[in-house]
Design a protein around this motif. Structure first.
Motif, PDB file in Angstrom:
ATOM      1  N   ASP A 154      14.126  -5.883  10.241  1.00 39.11           N
ATOM      2  CA  ASP A 154      12.921  -6.024  11.060  1.00 39.11           C
ATOM      3  C   ASP A 154      11.856  -4.990  10.692  1.00 39.11           C
ATOM      4  N   GLY A 155      12.005  -4.358   9.507  1.00 37.21           N
ATOM      5  CA  GLY A 155      11.033  -3.368   9.057  1.00 37.21           C
ATOM      6  C   GLY A 155      10.645  -3.584   7.607  1.00 37.21           C
ATOM      7  N   TRP A 156      10.158  -2.517   6.982  1.00 33.80           N
ATOM      8  CA  TRP A 156       9.648  -2.567   5.619  1.00 33.80           C
ATOM      9  C   TRP A 156      10.095  -1.329   4.847  1.00 33.80           C
ATOM     10  N   VAL A 157      10.171  -1.479   3.518  1.00 35.41           N
ATOM     11  CA  VAL A 157      10.429  -0.348   2.632  1.00 35.41           C
ATOM     12  C   VAL A 157       9.288  -0.287   1.614  1.00 35.41           C
ATOM     13  N   LEU A 158       8.642   0.857   1.535  1.00 33.27           N
ATOM     14  CA  LEU A 158       7.435   1.035   0.724  1.00 33.27           C
ATOM     15  C   LEU A 158       7.740   1.890  -0.503  1.00 33.27           C
ATOM     16  N   ASN A 159       7.322   1.390  -1.683  1.00 33.56           N
ATOM     17  CA  ASN A 159       7.476   2.144  -2.923  1.00 33.56           C
ATOM     18  C   ASN A 159       6.207   2.017  -3.756  1.00 33.56           C
ATOM     19  N   GLY A 160       5.861   3.098  -4.460  1.00 30.76           N
ATOM     20  CA  GLY A 160       4.692   3.056  -5.332  1.00 30.76           C
ATOM     21  C   GLY A 160       3.915   4.351  -5.282  1.00 30.76           C
TER      22      GLY A 160
END
Length: 386
Positions: A154-160
């Protein structure tokens, strides 16, 4: 008192309230900024101690309505940006990143909970935001961004990573634009989140009294509540960029006006060949040409501001103002530096500092070339971008 360059009495086009705002911001810049800017510029320092004073003046998110924001008109916002950049581009950039980018993103695209929680704190200067769109390999073409947010439960994983991000090392939140399986989306990222890091980009030859950074995201976990629900596609960040570009139209003329005033004062007292430099024909020609371009740039900014307030401004008109006023302002600052002779390279005098800063200003929020092609498409009906 009208500015020395005001040959057309442009002041008469402003209301008493607008002129009063101008005078308040000018007094702040004269009192708190000018005495110290040479030192701050030399040592690459942005004076965070003046943030509360800018908040007290209502400068942070000043053109936004509600949520503790001043609710000023677009024209009033522009007037303030001109006065701030007469001090230094870094001063106007802080207000632009905080208000026109980070706060505007929340105001335009955030949930009511996000607006209520963050905007009053940001307007008061207690929370600083940054705006992460540009990347190391995606500047003028943000559609090529590599930063990704992947759904995880129910969430997000941020990369960059993001590059040339103003205020990144002093911000408490970052508005980050990332590619997802559903297209570009915006997120409010707490800068104390695990996996978030920010580092200064230095040393710089321009915008030294300003903060530019690189942001890195390594498996930063976000909740659905951190996503800007109204932000979908690149149109969302571009709407914020247009707010910042609008401020530059005014701000660039502030840097130009300050450089002109320094050159006029210097040539009036500098004696050569038995008379002041201002008594020579070539000097007067340069001063006249500078004043004319400042007047035209200010009228352009005012016209665009009035249209923005009236709701009749079209997208390409921002490019007219940004392209023209940055281009003319940097030429004025360079000419002003030349009129100071060797003394013009000293930080005691502002024109070369302004010219160096404008190298950045004419690059960020759309280069000359990008705005030229936007206008070229408007004139021909053919896009040259692809």
């Amino acid at each position: 008192m009208a500015d020395l360059s005001d040959l057309l009495n442009i002041d008469a086009q402003f209301t008493d309230e607008e002129l009063a705002l101008r005078d308040r911001v000018r007094e702040f810049v004269d009192r708190r900024f000018r005495p110290n800017i040479a030192k701050w510029y030399e040592y690459a320092v942005f004076p965070t101690e003046i943030i509360p004073e800018m908040a007290e003046l209502g400068l942070l998110g000043m053109h936004l309505d509600g949520y503790g924001c001043a609710g000023r008109s677009a024209t009033e916002y522009g007037i303030a940006m001109q006065e701030l950049e007469a001090g230094d581009s870094g001063l106007r950039t802080f207000v632009s990143v905080q208000g026109s980018l980070a706060m505007s993103a929340i105001h335009k695209h955030g949930s009511e909970e996000q607006k209520q929680r963050l905007l009053p704190e940001m307007a008061a200067g207690r929370v600083v935001g940054c705006f992460g769109l540009t990347e190391p390999t995606a500047g003028s073409d943000p559609s090529g961004m590599l930063t990704r947010a992947e759904r995880d439960g129910d969430g997000w994983v941020l990369n960059g990573s993001k590059r040339w991000i103003g205020l990144g090392t002093i911000a408490q939140i970052a508005i980050v634009w990332a590619m997802t399986d559903e297209g570009v989306r915006g997120f409010i990222v707490p800068t104390d989140a695990e996996g978030f890091s920010a580092k200064l980009l230095e040393p710089k030859l321009s915008m030294r009294a300003s903060i530019q950074t690189e942001l890195t995201f390594e498996n930063v976990r976000l909740t659905e509540a951190d996503r800007l629900p109204g932000a979908a596609g690149l149109k969302a960040p571009f709407q914020c960029l247009n707010e910042a570009r609008y401020g530059i139209i005014w701000g660039a003329m502030g840097a130009a006006r300050d450089s002109f005033e320094v050159a006029a004062a210097y040539t009036a007292q500098r004696q050569q060949f038995g008379k002041p430099l201002s008594a020579f024909q070539l000097t007067q020609e340069k001063l006249v040409n500078m004043a004319l371009e400042i007047q035209k740039g200010q009228l352009l900014a005012l016209h665009i501001g009035r249209m923005k307030d009236a709701g009749t401004l079209q997208h390409h008109m921002i490019s007219v103002g940004k392209l023209n006023n940055c281009r003319e302002a940097i030429a004025i600052c360079r000419d002003a530096r030349a009129m100071l002779g060797g003394n013009g390279i000293l930080l005691e005098y502002s024109p070369l500092r302004h010219a160096n800063n404008l190298e950045s200003v004419r690059t960020y929020e759309g280069t000359d070339e990008v705005h030229t092609l936007i206008l070229g498409e408007k004139l021909t009906g053919v896009s040259a971008f692809r």
